[in-house]
Design an enzyme around this catalytic site. Structure first.
Site, short mmCIF file in Angstrom:
data_model
loop_
_atom_site.label_atom_id
_atom_site.label_comp_id
_atom_site.label_asym_id
_atom_site.label_seq_id
_atom_site.Cartn_x
_atom_site.Cartn_y
_atom_site.Cartn_z
N SER A 181 15.13 0.35 4.87
CA SER A 181 13.72 -0.39 4.69
C SER A 181 13.96 -1.57 5.12
CB SER A 181 13.40 -0.39 3.44
OG SER A 181 12.86 0.93 2.75
N HIS A 233 13.53 -5.90 1.80
CA HIS A 233 12.54 -5.91 2.80
C HIS A 233 12.29 -7.34 3.42
CE1 HIS A 233 10.28 -2.31 0.90
NE2 HIS A 233 11.63 -1.85 1.07
#
Length: 373
Positions: A181, A233
């Protein structure tokens, strides 16, 4: 992702010099058309294959029937999944992920296993986790690789993944972390900075910018749910955003290298390859990247817990509500083995349960403890 079309600008001089016709037949014309060609994409599909292969290997090592009392999809044999209570994403146990190279801060700091900052990018917690990330990689990665080639996009992906791992390691130190991610958010950040630094080359600028910002905000907002590493993230996005100004800069429209201009002709092309603001952004971003990565690495290797310097930052990764808790402390149980009866008591909620197991392994006990807590 919506990739806005490139504006087709008209020449600044409506009546070109007589030598312009000759120049059009020279390599200059090839220089101008080369930018519109698409690169052959092979690196992004290779990344997808590598992630899938790593997941298959992880499941093979996991071997749920051998190490756990209950498994999902038992017909898959050693590739069956851990129970949904232990891993709702249909995947291996946390101990297997740790063995395969998951990001474990204590091992990075105390055992000098810095390679985990990279290996964790290629591991996934389950089938659902893998499918979501690979779908995003295909949609974003292929488009960017077509535009900029495998070298720049490959570096953007890997360095962003490292940036995500670093920020995650500084803030989440009690649990392991896996997934691509952070690298994917780096690609999103790169798309945003590419749009900014090449602003004059695009049509529908405002619409494209708003669309991209909304997509980024929605994806970051999902990260406030429990068990989602939003620090990876954010770290990946910030790294990719800065890297985009460095790697994804385009020469301004109309620029051609003087070595392609025939002798005796008068070039009407732009004399400077890049605009001033592009150069300024390039320098500032490179400095911030070098300083940021250096400071983060030094803090990590010194065992700094960034939460001690930012009391509210944990809300960036999880916001507690009446429906869920953000308690991220690792589970632990007290075990008592009498004959073939194993009794476990969860340390966090005092739940107790007895299992019928003869000579249980450490992995089995850890898995049962995760289910119980």
């Amino acid at each position: 992702m919506i990739h806005p079309a490139v504006d087709v600008e008209t020449p600044a001089h409506p009546h070109p010099h007589p030598h312009a016709a000759a120049a059009a037949q020279s390599p200059v014309a090839h220089r101008e058309t080369r930018r519109s060609k698409k690169w052959f994409t092979w690196l992004t599909p290779s990344f997808v294959v590598a992630n899938v292969v790593m997941f298959i290997i992880t499941m093979c090592v996991n071997d749920c029937p051998k190490h756990s009392a209950s498994c999902v999809a038992g017909f898959l044999g050693r590739f069956s999944f851990q129970s949904l209570k232990e891993n709702p994403l249909l995947g291996p146990s946390s101990s297997t992920l740790e063995k395969m190279g998951a990001l474990d801060v204590s091992k990075v700091v105390d055992r000098h296993q810095g390679w985990r900052l990279i290996t964790c990018i290629w591991l996934h917690a389950g089938v659902l986790h893998l499918l979501a990330n690979m779908l995003g990689l295909v949609i974003i990665g292929i488009r960017l690789e077509q535009e900029f080639g495998f070298v720049r996009i490959g570096l953007l992906y890997l360095i962003s993944g490292l940036g995500g791992s670093l920020l995650s390691a500084l803030f989440i130190q009690s649990n392991i972390s896996v997934g691509a991610s952070g690298a994917l958010f780096g690609l999103l950040g790169g798309m945003l900075s590419e749009l900014i630094t090449n602003w004059t080359m695009y049509a529908n600028k405002v619409a494209a910018l708003l669309t991209l910002v909304v997509i980024i905000v929605i994806n970051l907002a999902v990260g406030i749910l429990p068990h989602v590493d939003n620090f990876a993230h954010i770290g990946g996005f910030l790294s990719g955003f800065l890297l985009g100004f460095v790697f994804l800069i385009r020469p301004q429209f109309g620029w051609v290298s003087r070595k392609y201009v025939p002798r005796g002709s008068i070039s009407t092309s732009t004399q400077h390859k890049f605009k001033i603001y592009q150069c300024i952004l390039w320098i500032i971003s490179l400095i911030l990247l070098i300083v940021g990565f250096t400071v983060a690495l030094v803090m990590l290797l010194r065992g700094v817990d960034a939460n001690e310097h930012c009391s509210w930052c944990h809300y960036l990764s999880c916001v507690p509500t009446s429906r869920w808790s953000c308690n991220s402390q690792p589970v632990s149980c007290l075990s008592d083995q009498i004959g073939d009866q194993l009794t476990l008591t969860c340390s966090s909620n005092s739940k107790t349960r007895t299992y019928t197991l003869t000579n249980p392994t450490t992995a089995q006990i850890r898995g049962l403890c995760s289910q119980l807590c």
